[in-house]
Write a protein that holds these residues in place. Structure first.
Motif, PDB file in Angstrom:
ATOM      1  N   ALA A 190       2.506   8.354  -2.375  1.00 26.85           N
ATOM      2  CA  ALA A 190       3.702   7.727  -2.949  1.00 26.85           C
ATOM      3  C   ALA A 190       3.983   8.249  -4.349  1.00 26.85           C
ATOM      4  CB  ALA A 190       3.535   6.212  -2.970  1.00 26.85           C
ATOM      5  N   LYS A 191       5.276   8.395  -4.638  1.00 33.23           N
ATOM      6  CA  LYS A 191       5.711   8.847  -5.957  1.00 33.23           C
ATOM      7  C   LYS A 191       6.476   7.756  -6.710  1.00 33.23           C
ATOM      8  CE  LYS A 191       6.084  13.680  -4.507  1.00 33.23           C
ATOM      9  NZ  LYS A 191       6.992  14.858  -4.365  1.00 33.23           N
ATOM     10  N   GLU A 192       7.004   6.772  -5.979  1.00 39.66           N
ATOM     11  CA  GLU A 192       7.804   5.745  -6.642  1.00 39.66           C
ATOM     12  C   GLU A 192       7.480   4.320  -6.189  1.00 39.66           C
ATOM     13  OE1 GLU A 192      11.851   6.715  -5.919  1.00 39.66           O
ATOM     14  OE2 GLU A 192      11.840   8.507  -7.191  1.00 39.66           O
ATOM     15  N   HIS A 193       7.339   4.107  -4.877  1.00 37.43           N
ATOM     16  CA  HIS A 193       7.356   2.729  -4.380  1.00 37.43           C
ATOM     17  C   HIS A 193       6.618   2.631  -3.057  1.00 37.43           C
ATOM     18  CE1 HIS A 193       9.884  -0.752  -2.504  1.00 37.43           C
ATOM     19  NE2 HIS A 193       8.835  -1.230  -3.127  1.00 37.43           N
ATOM     20  N   VAL A 194       5.814   1.578  -2.925  1.00 37.15           N
ATOM     21  CA  VAL A 194       5.167   1.243  -1.651  1.00 37.15           C
ATOM     22  C   VAL A 194       5.511  -0.204  -1.324  1.00 37.15           C
ATOM     23  CG1 VAL A 194       2.979   0.886  -0.442  1.00 37.15           C
ATOM     24  CG2 VAL A 194       3.265   2.873  -1.929  1.00 37.15           C
ATOM     25  N   ARG A 199       5.407   1.373  -8.041  1.00 36.51           N
ATOM     26  CA  ARG A 199       5.699  -0.020  -7.743  1.00 36.51           C
ATOM     27  C   ARG A 199       5.136  -0.387  -6.377  1.00 36.51           C
ATOM     28  NH1 ARG A 199      11.698  -2.924  -7.049  1.00 36.51           N
ATOM     29  NH2 ARG A 199      10.963  -5.083  -7.383  1.00 36.51           N
ATOM     30  N   VAL A 200       4.390  -1.494  -6.307  1.00 32.64           N
ATOM     31  CA  VAL A 200       3.786  -1.953  -5.054  1.00 32.64           C
ATOM     32  C   VAL A 200       4.238  -3.383  -4.797  1.00 32.64           C
ATOM     33  CG1 VAL A 200       1.653  -2.406  -3.794  1.00 32.64           C
ATOM     34  CG2 VAL A 200       1.766  -0.475  -5.392  1.00 32.64           C
ATOM     35  N   ARG A 201       4.865  -3.601  -3.648  1.00 32.98           N
ATOM     36  CA  ARG A 201       5.290  -4.944  -3.252  1.00 32.98           C
ATOM     37  C   ARG A 201       4.687  -5.284  -1.894  1.00 32.98           C
ATOM     38  NH1 ARG A 201      11.647  -5.348  -3.485  1.00 32.98           N
ATOM     39  NH2 ARG A 201      11.494  -3.310  -2.464  1.00 32.98           N
ATOM     40  N   VAL A 202       4.282  -6.539  -1.746  1.00 30.65           N
ATOM     41  CA  VAL A 202       3.651  -6.996  -0.507  1.00 30.65           C
ATOM     42  C   VAL A 202       4.326  -8.286  -0.059  1.00 30.65           C
ATOM     43  CG1 VAL A 202       1.526  -7.782   0.607  1.00 30.65           C
ATOM     44  CG2 VAL A 202       1.424  -5.982  -1.149  1.00 30.65           C
ATOM     45  N   ILE A 232       7.036   3.890   2.413  1.00 29.99           N
ATOM     46  CA  ILE A 232       6.616   4.671   1.258  1.00 29.99           C
ATOM     47  C   ILE A 232       7.797   5.481   0.738  1.00 29.99           C
ATOM     48  CG2 ILE A 232       5.032   6.465   0.417  1.00 29.99           C
ATOM     49  CD1 ILE A 232       3.138   5.630   2.733  1.00 29.99           C
ATOM     50  N   ASP A 233       8.213   5.189  -0.490  1.00 33.13           N
ATOM     51  CA  ASP A 233       9.289   5.931  -1.171  1.00 33.13           C
ATOM     52  C   ASP A 233      10.593   5.953  -0.380  1.00 33.13           C
ATOM     53  OD1 ASP A 233       7.632   6.485  -3.297  1.00 33.13           O
ATOM     54  OD2 ASP A 233       7.059   8.471  -2.564  1.00 33.13           O
ATOM     55  N   ASN A 234      10.794   4.965   0.476  1.00 31.79           N
ATOM     56  CA  ASN A 234      12.011   4.917   1.299  1.00 31.79           C
ATOM     57  C   ASN A 234      12.241   6.204   2.080  1.00 31.79           C
ATOM     58  OD1 ASN A 234      12.843   2.298   0.967  1.00 31.79           O
ATOM     59  ND2 ASN A 234      14.272   2.739  -0.695  1.00 31.79           N
ATOM     60  N   ARG A 235      11.161   6.858   2.454  1.00 32.73           N
ATOM     61  CA  ARG A 235      11.281   8.082   3.257  1.00 32.73           C
ATOM     62  C   ARG A 235      10.261   8.144   4.390  1.00 32.73           C
ATOM     63  NH1 ARG A 235       7.387  11.886   1.852  1.00 32.73           N
ATOM     64  NH2 ARG A 235       6.193  11.381  -0.040  1.00 32.73           N
ATOM     65  N   LEU A 236       9.156   7.402   4.255  1.00 29.18           N
ATOM     66  CA  LEU A 236       8.105   7.433   5.260  1.00 29.18           C
ATOM     67  C   LEU A 236       7.817   6.008   5.718  1.00 29.18           C
ATOM     68  CD1 LEU A 236       6.217   9.643   6.511  1.00 29.18           C
ATOM     69  CD2 LEU A 236       4.464   8.860   4.920  1.00 29.18           C
ATOM     70  N   SER A 237       7.812   5.790   7.050  1.00 27.07           N
ATOM     71  CA  SER A 237       7.556   4.467   7.620  1.00 27.07           C
ATOM     72  C   SER A 237       6.333   4.526   8.524  1.00 27.07           C
ATOM     73  CB  SER A 237       8.760   3.977   8.436  1.00 27.07           C
ATOM     74  OG  SER A 237       9.949   4.029   7.693  1.00 27.07           O
ATOM     75  N   VAL A 238       5.493   3.521   8.427  1.00 30.26           N
ATOM     76  CA  VAL A 238       4.362   3.352   9.343  1.00 30.26           C
ATOM     77  C   VAL A 238       4.521   1.990   9.992  1.00 30.26           C
ATOM     78  CG1 VAL A 238       1.862   3.385   9.616  1.00 30.26           C
ATOM     79  CG2 VAL A 238       2.924   4.737   7.791  1.00 30.26           C
ATOM     80  N   ILE A 239       4.810   1.974  11.280  1.00 27.54           N
ATOM     81  CA  ILE A 239       5.106   0.739  12.008  1.00 27.54           C
ATOM     82  C   ILE A 239       4.166   0.649  13.205  1.00 27.54           C
ATOM     83  CG2 ILE A 239       6.880  -0.601  13.216  1.00 27.54           C
ATOM     84  CD1 ILE A 239       8.982   1.046  11.716  1.00 27.54           C
ATOM     85  N   GLY A 240       3.443  -0.456  13.322  1.00 28.97           N
ATOM     86  CA  GLY A 240       2.506  -0.544  14.433  1.00 28.97           C
ATOM     87  C   GLY A 240       1.886  -1.905  14.606  1.00 28.97           C
ATOM     88  N   SER A 241       0.638  -1.905  15.115  1.00 29.94           N
ATOM     89  CA  SER A 241      -0.060  -3.144  15.463  1.00 29.94           C
ATOM     90  C   SER A 241      -1.006  -3.604  14.366  1.00 29.94           C
ATOM     91  CB  SER A 241      -0.867  -2.935  16.748  1.00 29.94           C
ATOM     92  OG  SER A 241      -1.933  -2.013  16.536  1.00 29.94           O
ATOM     93  N   MET A 242      -1.168  -2.821  13.298  1.00 30.86           N
ATOM     94  CA  MET A 242      -2.226  -3.066  12.316  1.00 30.86           C
ATOM     95  C   MET A 242      -1.828  -4.092  11.274  1.00 30.86           C
ATOM     96  SD  MET A 242      -0.081  -0.527  11.500  1.00 30.86           S
ATOM     97  CE  MET A 242       1.056  -0.328  10.124  1.00 30.86           C
ATOM     98  N   ASN A 243      -2.795  -4.905  10.892  1.00 29.88           N
ATOM     99  CA  ASN A 243      -2.690  -5.738   9.697  1.00 29.88           C
ATOM    100  C   ASN A 243      -3.428  -5.021   8.571  1.00 29.88           C
ATOM    101  OD1 ASN A 243      -1.502  -8.147  11.049  1.00 29.88           O
ATOM    102  ND2 ASN A 243      -3.475  -8.158  12.099  1.00 29.88           N
ATOM    103  N   LEU A 244      -3.053  -5.306   7.347  1.00 28.37           N
ATOM    104  CA  LEU A 244      -3.784  -4.723   6.227  1.00 28.37           C
ATOM    105  C   LEU A 244      -4.900  -5.694   5.842  1.00 28.37           C
ATOM    106  CD1 LEU A 244      -3.903  -2.193   4.603  1.00 28.37           C
ATOM    107  CD2 LEU A 244      -2.421  -3.231   2.883  1.00 28.37           C
TER     108      LEU A 244
END
Length: 572
Positions: free
Chosen positions: A356-360, A386-389, A475-487
């Motif tokens: 990430a360069k700007e935002h997660v 910037r990290v938002r959860v 991530i940075d409004n360009r990469l998405s990870v969508i699935g079954s996982m919880n953090l």
């Protein structure tokens, strides 16, 4: 519901006071006696299961040809098409459409399939597909195939249908309590579950995301609903989904249902269920019947009519590079977690965050970061990222033990500058609550103006309990990870997971836009003031700021305070 925090606590004894260890020892003794009496100390041999794989020529099917037509018309360079399914209509309609369009194969992999109204609609379509010659393979984690939900397994005995149970448990299927007790004799394997969710048709189209199959996941539960997100996919990335499915389907932990149950066994379970329903004393204790969701008018409590499948040829597809991340099946097997798992999906997710360069932006129902994720967040904040959860509040969380694990980290996260938001459970007014699952009339694509959730699952009185169930990272409004996982540490160390990694600015902004609406209307923002937590209500909300867990009952707060200090994080 979703989480399996109640199981696999064999390592918890060392962390408990003497009176709790004594109680646990008594339960283990009872379990051993019961298991010995039932002859359930071991599972049958699984050596003779027949391997099978996805078809090799998906482009020869109608779905494969449709992909080629849509791709050609789009003039896109990337060959994988993707569409967010952010409404319950789109999520259910998409699955029905894939079943109806399949010509050769249907592969379903799920953590839980509940025997209820919505699932019966899907099972009827699957039976019809099998009757016309489609090979149906259903891979299901064994934890929830008990009681009424065991009736889902009846489809295993129909022509052209195979059902396998992953990491099966010993013990009876007519009692969840009995399974809990007997599972204490094998905590190392019981606590590890196959959490993957995939839905694949002809190895050409598929659906991935966090949603299980059942009324609560499609807006049909009378008391509440899960806020979820799926992705409809077509093209080459589906082949990778099938590779993941085949790894699990052919693994030694995948048992054909016929090895574990017979049609008579299932019929006996059904007869017991009917007997309970006719017992006046037990009927009085039974939960209320499932109510129809207002957003699904064609699904009634009688399950007579069918909802409409999505028109796959219409609606906007985003054509973008995509890949599949999935854990090895051995992660769920017995023995050392790290040796069997290797590099896990969560490890890969944390590595992607480091780019990430700007935002997660993290959306996760159960948030127990652990040392690795906390280090990643610290490194990101040190670089000014910037990290938002967004996660569940105590009131919206269906697993209080998971919230107890998350609560340990809140102050440290806020201190390092991570922005925390917790979903508000009570959503009386759809206009002010999350709208993630609301129908948009566009086949499940809201764009950046919507938000997560909906009036789905609203009871007759107009109130509902929303529970966040979506699992994705932007991530940075360009990469998405969508699935079954919880953090959380369970997804990292115990459960197997699968996810799509999508490189598309437009799709990432669309998913992030859904969350923005929720953060502004249906969630509390946490702040640390004078070393105390403060929950800030959104501007204009009919509820107020508070210094206590908002909307949670005294019983829930007490439970978390009792469980929190003793529960080991890896089991939460």
């Amino acid at each position: 519901m979703e989480s399996n925090q109640s199981f696999g606590r064999g390592t918890a004894a060392a962390h408990l006071p003497h009176r709790f260890r004594d109680l646990l020892s008594r339960w283990l003794f009872i379990a051993l006696i019961a298991c010995s009496a039932a002859g359930c100390a071991s599972l049958p041999s699984n050596a003779n299961r027949q391997p099978s794989t996805a078809i090799e020529d998906p482009d020869s099917t109608a779905l494969g040809q449709l992909t080629q037509q849509l791709h050609t018309a789009s003039r896109a360079r990337s060959a994988s098409g993707l569409r967010l399914l952010d409404s319950v209509e789109a999520a259910l309609g998409g699955r029905l459409a894939l079943i109806d369009a399949a010509q050769r194969t249907l592969d379903l992999q799920y953590y839980a399939i509940q025997a209820d109204v919505v699932t019966e609609q899907l099972l009827e379509r699957l039976r019809a597909a099998a009757e016309r010659g489609v090979r149906v393979r259903i891979l299901l984690d064994d934890l929830n195939t008990v009681g009424p939900d065991a009736q889902v397994l009846r489809i295993a005995f129909e022509k052209n249908v195979e059902v396998r149970l992953f990491n099966p448990l010993v013990g009876p299927r007519d009692s969840q309590l009995g399974r809990v007790v007997l599972s204490m004799t094998t905590p190392q394997s019981t606590g590890k579950r196959m959490h993957n969710k995939l839905f694949i048709a002809d190895n050409a189209w598929g659906i991935a995301g966090g949603r299980n199959l059942g009324d609560a996941y499609f807006g049909g539960n009378a008391t509440g609903y899960f806020v979820d997100l799926d992705v409809l996919v077509a093209g080459p990335v589906v082949r990778e989904m099938s590779v993941s499915f085949d790894h699990y389907w052919n693994d030694a932990l995948a048992y054909p249902v016929q090895l574990l149950m017979s049609p008579d066994d299932i019929e006996m379970l059904r007869a017991k269920g009917k007997a309970r329903q006719t017992d006046p004393a037990k009927a009085a204790q039974a939960p209320p019947p499932v109510a129809a969701a207002s957003v699904l008018p064609d699904i009634t409590s009688t399950g007579v009519q069918h909802p409409q499948p999505t028109d796959l040829s219409s609606g906007t597809m985003t054509w973008a590079p995509a890949a599949v991340l999935f854990d090895k099946p051995g992660k769920v097997g017995p023995g050392d977690d790290e040796v069997n798992a290797g590099d896990t999906l969560i490890d890969g997710l944390l590595q992607l965050m480091s780019l990430a360069k700007e935002h997660v932006l993290v959306v996760t129902p159960y948030f127990v970061p652990g040392a690795a994720a906390m280090k990643q967040f610290s490194d990101l904040r040190a670089r000014g990222i910037r990290v938002r959860v967004l996660t569940n509040s105590l009131a919206s969380n269906d697993t209080p033990a998971a919230h107890a694990g998350y609560a340990r980290y809140r102050k440290d996260l806020l201190t390092m500058g991570v922005e925390l938001y917790e979903l508000r459970a009570a959503q009386e007014d759809p206009a002010e609550g999350p709208e993630w699952s609301r129908d948009t009339g566009s086949g499940g694509s809201m764009g950046s103006g919507g938000s997560l959730g909906s009036g789905a699952g609203r009871s007759a009185a107009g109130s509902s309990r929303a529970t966040l169930h979506s699992k994705f990272v932007i991530i940075d409004n360009r990469l998405s990870v969508i699935g079954s996982m919880n953090l959380d540490l369970r997804s990292q160390r115990k459960n197997s997971e699968v996810a799509l990694v999508i490189r598309s600015g437009s799709l990432a902004r669309q998913a992030a836009g859904l969350v923005e609406g929720t953060l502004g209307k249906g969630a509390y923002r946490l702040e640390l003031a004078d070393s105390k937590l403060v929950w800030h209500a959104p501007p204009g909300a009919p509820f107020k700021d508070t210094t206590d867990e908002p909307e949670a009952s005294a019983r829930l707060k007490l439970l978390v305070n009792v469980v929190g200090p003793f529960a080991p994080e890896e089991m939460l």
